[in-house]
Design a protein around this motif. Structure first.
Motif, PDB file in Angstrom:
ATOM      1  N   LEU A 149       0.837  -1.206   0.000  1.00  0.00           N
ATOM      2  CA  LEU A 149       0.000   0.000   0.000  1.00  0.00           C
ATOM      3  C   LEU A 149       0.870   1.254   0.000  1.00  0.00           C
ATOM      4  O   LEU A 149       1.952   1.287   0.589  1.00  0.00           O
ATOM      5  CB  LEU A 149      -0.923   0.006   1.221  1.00  0.00           C
ATOM      6  N   SER A 150       0.393   2.285  -0.633  1.00  0.00           N
ATOM      7  CA  SER A 150       1.103   3.567  -0.634  1.00  0.00           C
ATOM      8  C   SER A 150       1.016   4.195   0.752  1.00  0.00           C
ATOM      9  O   SER A 150       0.175   3.819   1.580  1.00  0.00           O
ATOM     10  CB  SER A 150       0.491   4.505  -1.667  1.00  0.00           C
ATOM     11  N   ASP A 151       1.881   5.174   0.996  1.00  0.00           N
ATOM     12  CA  ASP A 151       1.830   5.882   2.279  1.00  0.00           C
ATOM     13  C   ASP A 151       0.454   6.518   2.499  1.00  0.00           C
ATOM     14  O   ASP A 151      -0.071   6.518   3.609  1.00  0.00           O
ATOM     15  CB  ASP A 151       2.905   6.965   2.327  1.00  0.00           C
ATOM     16  N   ALA A 152      -0.107   7.055   1.422  1.00  0.00           N
ATOM     17  CA  ALA A 152      -1.413   7.715   1.541  1.00  0.00           C
ATOM     18  C   ALA A 152      -2.504   6.725   1.924  1.00  0.00           C
ATOM     19  O   ALA A 152      -3.409   7.054   2.703  1.00  0.00           O
ATOM     20  CB  ALA A 152      -1.773   8.400   0.224  1.00  0.00           C
ATOM     21  N   ASP A 153      -2.427   5.501   1.379  1.00  0.00           N
ATOM     22  CA  ASP A 153      -3.431   4.485   1.701  1.00  0.00           C
ATOM     23  C   ASP A 153      -3.210   3.899   3.091  1.00  0.00           C
ATOM     24  O   ASP A 153      -4.169   3.524   3.778  1.00  0.00           O
ATOM     25  CB  ASP A 153      -3.397   3.367   0.661  1.00  0.00           C
ATOM     26  N   LEU A 154      -1.947   3.787   3.487  1.00  0.00           N
ATOM     27  CA  LEU A 154      -1.632   3.170   4.774  1.00  0.00           C
ATOM     28  C   LEU A 154      -1.821   4.123   5.951  1.00  0.00           C
ATOM     29  O   LEU A 154      -2.100   3.689   7.070  1.00  0.00           O
ATOM     30  CB  LEU A 154      -0.195   2.652   4.752  1.00  0.00           C
ATOM     31  N   ALA A 155      -1.694   5.421   5.686  1.00  0.00           N
ATOM     32  CA  ALA A 155      -1.754   6.412   6.766  1.00  0.00           C
ATOM     33  C   ALA A 155      -3.038   6.338   7.596  1.00  0.00           C
ATOM     34  O   ALA A 155      -2.971   6.330   8.827  1.00  0.00           O
ATOM     35  CB  ALA A 155      -1.567   7.819   6.195  1.00  0.00           C
ATOM     36  N   PRO A 156      -4.240   6.264   6.975  1.00  0.00           N
ATOM     37  CA  PRO A 156      -5.452   6.193   7.818  1.00  0.00           C
ATOM     38  C   PRO A 156      -5.530   4.901   8.623  1.00  0.00           C
ATOM     39  O   PRO A 156      -6.096   4.893   9.726  1.00  0.00           O
ATOM     40  CB  PRO A 156      -6.592   6.287   6.797  1.00  0.00           C
ATOM     41  N   ILE A 157      -4.970   3.803   8.086  1.00  0.00           N
ATOM     42  CA  ILE A 157      -4.964   2.541   8.831  1.00  0.00           C
ATOM     43  C   ILE A 157      -4.040   2.667  10.041  1.00  0.00           C
ATOM     44  O   ILE A 157      -4.390   2.275  11.158  1.00  0.00           O
ATOM     45  CB  ILE A 157      -4.517   1.380   7.919  1.00  0.00           C
ATOM     46  N   ALA A 158      -2.862   3.267   9.828  1.00  0.00           N
ATOM     47  CA  ALA A 158      -1.915   3.454  10.927  1.00  0.00           C
ATOM     48  C   ALA A 158      -2.483   4.381  12.000  1.00  0.00           C
ATOM     49  O   ALA A 158      -2.324   4.134  13.197  1.00  0.00           O
ATOM     50  CB  ALA A 158      -0.602   4.009  10.387  1.00  0.00           C
ATOM     51  N   ALA A 159      -3.155   5.427  11.562  1.00  0.00           N
ATOM     52  CA  ALA A 159      -3.695   6.395  12.517  1.00  0.00           C
ATOM     53  C   ALA A 159      -4.776   5.787  13.403  1.00  0.00           C
ATOM     54  O   ALA A 159      -4.921   6.158  14.573  1.00  0.00           O
ATOM     55  CB  ALA A 159      -4.252   7.594  11.764  1.00  0.00           C
ATOM     56  N   ALA A 160      -5.524   4.831  12.845  1.00  0.00           N
ATOM     57  CA  ALA A 160      -6.628   4.227  13.596  1.00  0.00           C
ATOM     58  C   ALA A 160      -6.189   3.031  14.430  1.00  0.00           C
ATOM     59  O   ALA A 160      -6.952   2.562  15.288  1.00  0.00           O
ATOM     60  CB  ALA A 160      -7.734   3.798  12.632  1.00  0.00           C
ATOM     61  N   SER A 161      -4.983   2.527  14.200  1.00  0.00           N
ATOM     62  CA  SER A 161      -4.526   1.305  14.872  1.00  0.00           C
ATOM     63  C   SER A 161      -3.855   1.632  16.198  1.00  0.00           C
ATOM     64  O   SER A 161      -3.492   2.778  16.472  1.00  0.00           O
ATOM     65  CB  SER A 161      -3.548   0.551  13.971  1.00  0.00           C
TER      66      SER A 161
END
Length: 221
Positions: free
Chosen positions: A13-25
């Motif tokens: 996944l790109s940083d842009a796609d992964l960022a919301p997942i990381a922020a919510a985890s």
């Protein structure tokens, strides 16, 4: 984000796609034996193991544990139920001191709807897991303890980084439970294989001396 990239499900996944997942985890730590969830609990998260290991198991009507799967670092679990909003079908507890990342189920569902690459990754991950369970069913259907242990070692050998060395992912008692054997039976079969010159054993590592002999033991009732 770098911890999440360890998972095959998320590593492309790109940083842009992964960022919301990381922020919510969120990061979690479990002590050995600590329960993460019970069978029937709502699936609010799926999980990535970063250190240690987890066991997924069910309880028989008599209250005995039946190990379904052992989860090692870099592996995710509970993705399918998270995607489908189904309750957890098993218990999950730590086999040792374990660190993992809890990823909200809703963020996975949101991302799959907008990210086709993640959707395909989900399909690939679930297909691999189904393939693994089919191998397990085949191993469990074998007639003798010798066949079950040989089949397990051969299946595990396919995943080993060193093609002749297997690092057992859990205690012999846990692996015996997964194979539907008593712990003493599992140990006895390994001892016989050592006597036959098929394997060598050093603590939790097994060196396969002859994969052809191991296949013969698997195929011989």
């Amino acid at each position: 984000m770098e911890l999440l990239r360890v998972a095959p499900l998320l590593n492309s996944l790109s940083d842009a796609d992964l960022a919301p997942i990381a922020a919510a985890s969120r990061l979690m730590s479990l002590k050995m034996g600590q329960l993460l969830f019970r069978e029937g609990d709502p699936s609010q998260h799926f999980f990535l193991v970063t250190k240690g290991s987890m066991r997924l198991y069910r309880l028989t009507p008599e209250g005995k544990e039946k190990v379904i799967e052992i989860i090692s670092p870099g592996q995710t679990f509970a993705e399918a139920v998270a995607l489908l909003s189904k309750p957890y079908p098993v218990y999950a507890s730590a086999l040792e001191s374990t660190e993992l990342i809890a990823i909200p189920s809703q963020i996975l569902r949101d991302q799959v709807q907008v990210n086709h690459e993640l959707a395909f990754k989900m399909l690939a991950s679930l297909s691999l897991r189904i393939h693994g369970f089919l191998n397990d069913i085949h191993t469990l259907s074998l007639a003798t303890a010798q066949q079950k242990v040989a089949g397990y070692l051969l299946a595990f050998l396919e995943q080993a980084t060193d093609e002749q060395t297997i690092r057992l992912p859990a205690t012999k008692a846990m692996i015996a439970s997964r194979l539907g054997l008593q712990p003493e039976t599992f140990s006895r079969v390994l001892s016989k294989m050592k006597e036959q010159g098929v394997i060598q054993e050093d603590k939790n590592q097994i060196l396969i001396l002859s994969s052809s002999a191991l296949k013969q033991l698997r195929d011989t009732p």
